[in-house]
Write a protein that holds these residues in place. Sequence first.
Motif, PDB file in Angstrom:
ATOM      1  N   GLU A   1       0.193   3.047  -3.416  1.00  0.00           N
ATOM      2  CA  GLU A   1      -0.823   4.081  -3.222  1.00  0.00           C
ATOM      3  C   GLU A   1      -0.258   5.403  -2.712  1.00  0.00           C
ATOM      4  O   GLU A   1      -0.761   6.469  -3.080  1.00  0.00           O
ATOM      5  CB  GLU A   1      -1.902   3.580  -2.246  1.00  0.00           C
ATOM      6  CG  GLU A   1      -2.605   2.310  -2.687  1.00  0.00           C
ATOM      7  CD  GLU A   1      -3.393   2.491  -3.978  1.00  0.00           C
ATOM      8  OE1 GLU A   1      -3.848   3.622  -4.244  1.00  0.00           O
ATOM      9  OE2 GLU A   1      -3.526   1.502  -4.726  1.00  0.00           O
TER      10      GLU A   1
ATOM     11  N   TYR B   1       0.842  -1.201   0.000  1.00  0.00           N
ATOM     12  CA  TYR B   1       0.000   0.000   0.000  1.00  0.00           C
ATOM     13  C   TYR B   1       0.874   1.246   0.000  1.00  0.00           C
ATOM     14  O   TYR B   1       0.594   2.209  -0.733  1.00  0.00           O
ATOM     15  CB  TYR B   1      -0.916  -0.005   1.232  1.00  0.00           C
ATOM     16  CG  TYR B   1      -1.906   1.131   1.227  1.00  0.00           C
ATOM     17  CD1 TYR B   1      -3.116   1.021   0.542  1.00  0.00           C
ATOM     18  CD2 TYR B   1      -1.640   2.325   1.898  1.00  0.00           C
ATOM     19  CE1 TYR B   1      -4.028   2.064   0.517  1.00  0.00           C
ATOM     20  CE2 TYR B   1      -2.537   3.368   1.885  1.00  0.00           C
ATOM     21  CZ  TYR B   1      -3.735   3.237   1.199  1.00  0.00           C
ATOM     22  OH  TYR B   1      -4.630   4.287   1.180  1.00  0.00           O
TER      23      TYR B   1
ATOM     24  N   LEU C   1      -7.030  -5.649   5.961  1.00  0.00           N
ATOM     25  CA  LEU C   1      -7.654  -4.339   6.001  1.00  0.00           C
ATOM     26  C   LEU C   1      -6.623  -3.279   6.365  1.00  0.00           C
ATOM     27  O   LEU C   1      -5.746  -3.513   7.210  1.00  0.00           O
ATOM     28  CB  LEU C   1      -8.780  -4.292   7.036  1.00  0.00           C
ATOM     29  CG  LEU C   1     -10.128  -4.931   6.700  1.00  0.00           C
ATOM     30  CD1 LEU C   1     -10.020  -6.446   6.533  1.00  0.00           C
ATOM     31  CD2 LEU C   1     -11.153  -4.590   7.787  1.00  0.00           C
TER      32      LEU C   1
ATOM     33  N   ILE D   1      -9.964   1.881   4.494  1.00  0.00           N
ATOM     34  CA  ILE D   1      -9.706   2.421   3.162  1.00  0.00           C
ATOM     35  C   ILE D   1      -9.277   1.341   2.171  1.00  0.00           C
ATOM     36  O   ILE D   1      -9.184   1.599   0.974  1.00  0.00           O
ATOM     37  CB  ILE D   1      -8.642   3.545   3.204  1.00  0.00           C
ATOM     38  CG1 ILE D   1      -7.332   3.034   3.824  1.00  0.00           C
ATOM     39  CG2 ILE D   1      -9.161   4.735   4.002  1.00  0.00           C
ATOM     40  CD1 ILE D   1      -6.213   4.055   3.814  1.00  0.00           C
ATOM     41  N   SER D   2      -9.028   0.140   2.665  1.00  0.00           N
ATOM     42  CA  SER D   2      -8.637  -0.950   1.780  1.00  0.00           C
ATOM     43  C   SER D   2      -8.994  -2.266   2.443  1.00  0.00           C
ATOM     44  O   SER D   2      -8.774  -2.449   3.645  1.00  0.00           O
ATOM     45  CB  SER D   2      -7.128  -0.907   1.491  1.00  0.00           C
ATOM     46  OG  SER D   2      -6.705  -2.025   0.733  1.00  0.00           O
ATOM     47  N   GLN D   3      -9.578  -3.192   1.673  1.00  0.00           N
ATOM     48  CA  GLN D   3      -9.908  -4.517   2.186  1.00  0.00           C
ATOM     49  C   GLN D   3      -9.808  -5.532   1.069  1.00  0.00           C
ATOM     50  O   GLN D   3     -10.340  -5.319  -0.017  1.00  0.00           O
ATOM     51  CB  GLN D   3     -11.320  -4.542   2.795  1.00  0.00           C
ATOM     52  CG  GLN D   3     -11.711  -5.918   3.348  1.00  0.00           C
ATOM     53  CD  GLN D   3     -13.002  -5.894   4.150  1.00  0.00           C
ATOM     54  OE1 GLN D   3     -13.455  -4.835   4.576  1.00  0.00           O
ATOM     55  NE2 GLN D   3     -13.604  -7.052   4.364  1.00  0.00           N
ATOM     56  N   THR D   4      -9.108  -6.628   1.342  1.00  0.00           N
ATOM     57  CA  THR D   4      -8.939  -7.688   0.350  1.00  0.00           C
ATOM     58  C   THR D   4      -9.895  -8.842   0.636  1.00  0.00           C
ATOM     59  O   THR D   4     -10.554  -8.876   1.678  1.00  0.00           O
ATOM     60  CB  THR D   4      -7.504  -8.252   0.376  1.00  0.00           C
ATOM     61  OG1 THR D   4      -7.322  -9.011   1.584  1.00  0.00           O
ATOM     62  CG2 THR D   4      -6.466  -7.129   0.318  1.00  0.00           C
TER      63      THR D   4
END
Length: 427
Positions: A159, A155, A367, A380-383
Motif C-alpha cells: 500500500e 501493508y 487491524l 484503515i485496514s481490517q482483516t
Amino acid sequence: MIRTTKTLTAAAALTAFAGIASADCADPIKVGVLHSLSGTMAISETTLKDTMLMLVEQQNAAGGLLGCDIEAVVVDPASDWPLFAEKARELLSVHDVDVIFGNWTSVSRKSVLPVIEELNGLLFYPVQYEGEESSRNVFYTGAAPNQQAIPAVDYYLEELGVEKFALLGTDYVYPRTTNNILEQYLQDNGIAAEDIFVNYTPFGHSDWATIVADVVALGEDGKQVGVISTINGDANIGFYKELAAAGISADDIPVVAFSVGEEELSGLDTSNLVGHLAAWNYFMSAETDANTDFIAAWQEFAGTDRVTNDPMEAHYIGFNMWVNAVEAAQTTDVDAVRTAMYGQEFPNLTGGTAVMLPNHHLAKPVLIGEITADGQFDIISQTAEVPGDAWTDFLPESAILKSDWQGLECGMYNVETETCVQLTSNY
C-alpha cells in the motif's frame, strides 16, 4: 491446584447456581494479577491491572464463579524481569491462585515460564509477542507475528511502496526475534539486506537524535523509508518527540508501531504524529455495540478520561474464556480447565469471534490504524480472523514445527520426523 471446596460435581454446581451464597465457599477463587505497577513498563501495564480488577468485579456482580466470589490477588514485579518469576511463585505457592493474568514483555514471560511449568500454573498472556514458543501452561491471547508484524510489513510493501526498512526495537527477546523473522520475510520479498537498518536500545532509552538521523540518512537516495517499531514502554515518548523535533511526518517516513496504543498516546502531544501507524487486533475506535458497552463500563470503573487498548481486549477475551472453561469443567483444576479451553469462542470487540486453538493461540483479526490528532486511531485496514501461529513459516528451523496440545499433546512437534521435540519451553 485442586481445591475440594471449588471442585463441584455437576449436581452440586447446579445447586450452587440455584442460590447457594458465595459466602458458603470455604475460600474465594483467586485470580493472580502479575503486571508492573512501577518501573519503565508501568506506563503500559498498570492499565491491565485495572482491567483485571474491573473484570473480576463484573463477574462477582453477575454471581461469581461456581457459586464462589472471585478475589484478585495483585502483585507488583516492578518491571524487574527476575522479580516476575519470584512474584509468580508467590502467587502460586503462597496465595494459591487458580490462574494468573499477566506480563507484558517477552523477557518477563520467559522469566515466569519455568515457574508455572514446574508448579503447573496457568498463565494468560495478553500482549503481542515474537512467537517461537508454545507452553502447555500458557494461553497466548495477544498476537503472534503472523497476526501483527507480517501483515504490517505487507501493508508497507503493497500500500505504501516502502523500499527501505528501519527496524527499531528495545533490546530484548521480542524485538530481536520478531526482527529476525521480518528480516528474512523482507529479503524473501525482494528487499536487499543493505536496505534494512536494524537498531536496538535499552529499556527507558531517551536520546533518540542519532538514531532518527540514521533513519533519515537511509532515504538519502530517494527511496521510501518506513520504520517498524518494536520499541516498548516509556522509551516511545522520547522516540516520537524526536521525530516531531526533526520535522518528520508520516508522509516523509511512516512509522508502524507494535507496542504503542491508545494508553501510550494518551501521554503524548499527538498533533505531530498524525498519520503514523500502529498494527493491533483492536482499537478503541472500533464501531461495534460490544465495544461501545466495553468503553462505557471501563470509563465508569476507571474514569471518563481513560482509554482502552488492544491488550485490554486480550484480557477481556481471555478472562471470559477462562470463566466459561471453568464453568464447563466445573472446577478450577488447571488440567481440566486447559482441556475445556480448546475451541472456546467469545465475541471480540471488533465485530467477530475469538476462537481458542489447540496451539494455545487465538484466531484474531488484524487491524492497522492511523494516529489521529485526538490520540485515537482511524482504522484503515481490517482483516477477517487470522489463526495465530506459534511457529513462524519464515524461519527454516521453525517452519517444520507445529503446536497441538489437544490432539498431539505437544507444543513443539516436528512434522518431518513426526516426533515431539520437547514438552517444556525453550527458556
